[in-house]
Write an enzyme that holds these catalytic residues in place. Structure first.
Site, short mmCIF file in Angstrom:
data_model
loop_
_atom_site.label_atom_id
_atom_site.label_comp_id
_atom_site.label_asym_id
_atom_site.label_seq_id
_atom_site.Cartn_x
_atom_site.Cartn_y
_atom_site.Cartn_z
N ARG A 1 -7.73 -20.49 -2.26
CA ARG A 1 -6.66 -20.37 -1.27
C ARG A 1 -5.55 -21.39 -1.48
O ARG A 1 -5.79 -22.60 -1.43
CB ARG A 1 -7.21 -20.49 0.16
N LEU B 1 11.02 1.23 7.22
CA LEU B 1 10.45 1.65 5.94
C LEU B 1 11.19 2.91 5.49
O LEU B 1 11.40 3.82 6.30
CB LEU B 1 8.96 1.98 6.12
N TYR C 1 0.83 -1.20 0.00
CA TYR C 1 0.00 0.00 0.00
C TYR C 1 0.86 1.25 0.00
O TYR C 1 2.08 1.19 0.19
CB TYR C 1 -0.97 -0.01 1.19
N GLU D 1 11.90 2.80 14.38
CA GLU D 1 11.08 3.92 13.87
C GLU D 1 9.80 3.97 14.69
O GLU D 1 9.68 3.30 15.70
CB GLU D 1 10.79 3.72 12.38
N ARG E 1 8.38 4.40 -4.42
CA ARG E 1 8.35 3.36 -3.37
C ARG E 1 7.28 2.32 -3.66
O ARG E 1 7.48 1.12 -3.42
CB ARG E 1 8.13 4.00 -2.00
N1 PDD Z 1 2.81 5.03 7.31
N2 PDD Z 1 7.49 3.93 8.91
C1 PDD Z 1 6.37 3.18 8.88
C2 PDD Z 1 6.40 1.84 9.52
C3 PDD Z 1 5.21 3.67 8.26
O1 PDD Z 1 4.11 2.92 8.22
C4 PDD Z 1 5.23 4.98 7.68
C5 PDD Z 1 4.04 5.57 6.99
C6 PDD Z 1 6.42 5.71 7.75
C7 PDD Z 1 6.55 7.08 7.13
O2 PDD Z 1 6.59 7.00 5.74
P1 PDD Z 1 6.10 8.21 4.84
O3 PDD Z 1 6.85 9.38 5.28
O4 PDD Z 1 6.45 7.78 3.47
O5 PDD Z 1 4.60 8.34 5.06
C8 PDD Z 1 7.53 5.15 8.37
C9 PDD Z 1 1.61 5.46 6.65
C10 PDD Z 1 1.37 6.93 6.72
C11 PDD Z 1 0.44 4.63 7.15
O6 PDD Z 1 0.66 3.44 7.31
O7 PDD Z 1 -0.65 5.14 7.35
#
Ligand code: PDD
Length: 283
Positions: free
Chosen positions: A100, A203, A33, A179, A52
């Site tokens: 499945r 990520l 996603y 993170e 990405r």
């Molecule tokens: N999440 N790390 C993780 C595990 C994340 O799920 C996200 C973003 C980020 C930040 O990535 P970015 O700056 O590209 O949004 C870091 C999104 C917003 C979500 O799952 O809703």
């Protein structure tokens, strides 16, 4: 208010939107996603999110279901048909539907779903006053660099944070911060911004990439290395970034104040730098 959403080629009312119970996204979390922020009805950091998305698909061998231009067209249609001024567009691509079986054949047709969410991203209490984090063990799989829809570890981590009165989980692996639950995490000590380096443990945040460019351009010192939870407790300032929060100040971790316990000057400056740049580069 009901939304117009996108499912496999059709723009339809959310109440009429369905996917198969055999969809591999549902059965195996076999999909990826993206979340893109919308400001003044424009897309923020779009090229980064697209590259990405394509990388995530490549890493798990799902064929690209449409070109970047087609995807942009669908996102724009979602924004305009829902009159979205500020918020998020969520897009999910799964391997598709089949009876499945763990193994898959190469000819499956990917499922593509997109919808919008209204959210105040610029003016809100979190970005104004800062947020609290709660440290939680990072129990995710070993390929956190892929934006997989397999998010159970984050669901539980973020729920644990919320139950403790915190806004976000701070994920801890071997005593080090990886993170946030759904955000990139940073501390600032003696004027140096510290954040985990890019590898399979985190990520690659798109907001992170943009922010680090701004950090370099503004001659703010940066150290990309894993930092410990103890270092985070002792930081002068801290913040998280994501498409869903932009630059969000952190004022406490595990109920210990970070620095003065209020939003610090370097984080404020980075908030401004990021928002200015986001507005200027929105498409
Ligand atoms: N999440 N790390 C993780 C595990 C994340 O799920 C996200 C973003 C980020 C930040 O990535 P970015 O700056 O590209 O949004 C870091 C999104 C917003 C979500 O799952 O809703």
């Amino acid at each position: 208010m009901t939304r117009t959403v996108y499912v496999n080629g059709d723009f339809i009312d959310e109440a009429d939107a369905t996917v198969s119970i055999f969809d591999r996204g549902f059965l195996f979390a076999d999909g990826i996603y993206e979340v893109v922020a919308i400001m003044d009805s424009k897309l923020i950091d779009f090229p980064g999110h697209m590259s990405r998305l394509r990388r995530s698909l490549r890493e798990i061998n799902i064929p690209e279901p449409m070109s970047e231009d087609e995807l942009l067209g669908v996102i724009r249609e979602i924004v305009s048909s829902n009159s979205l001024d500020e918020g998020l567009v969520y897009m999910e691509i799964t391997r598709g539907a089949a009876d499945r079986d763990f193994v898959f054949s190469a000819d499956l047709k990917p499922t593509v779903v997109m919808f919008s969410q209204i959210k105040p991203l610029v003016e809100n209490q979190a970005s104004r006053d800062g947020v609290k984090l709660k440290s939680v063990l990072d129990l995710r799989w070993a390929r956190r660099d892929i934006k997989s829809v397999g998010l159970l570890a984050q669901v539980l981590a973020k729920q644990a944070a919320k139950s403790a009165g915190a806004y976000e989980a701070l994920m801890i692996k071997d005593g080090h911060v990886t993170e946030g639950g759904s955000s990139s995490a940073y501390i600032i000590k003696d004027g140096v911004v510290v954040t985990h380096p890019l590898n399979n443990d985190i990520l690659p945040g798109i907001t992170r990439a943009c922010l680090l460019d701004l950090v370099a351009a503004n001659e703010i010192s940066l150290d990309e290395r894993a930092f410990t939870l103890e270092e985070a407790y002792a930081a002068d300032e801290a913040f998280i970034t994501a498409a869903s929060t932009y630059v969000c100040p952190v004022v406490a971790i595990d109920d210990r104040p970070v620095g003065s316990g209020t939003v610090g000057p370097i984080v404020r400056r980075m908030q401004q730098l990021y928002l200015e740049n986001a507005r200027a580069t929105a498409v």
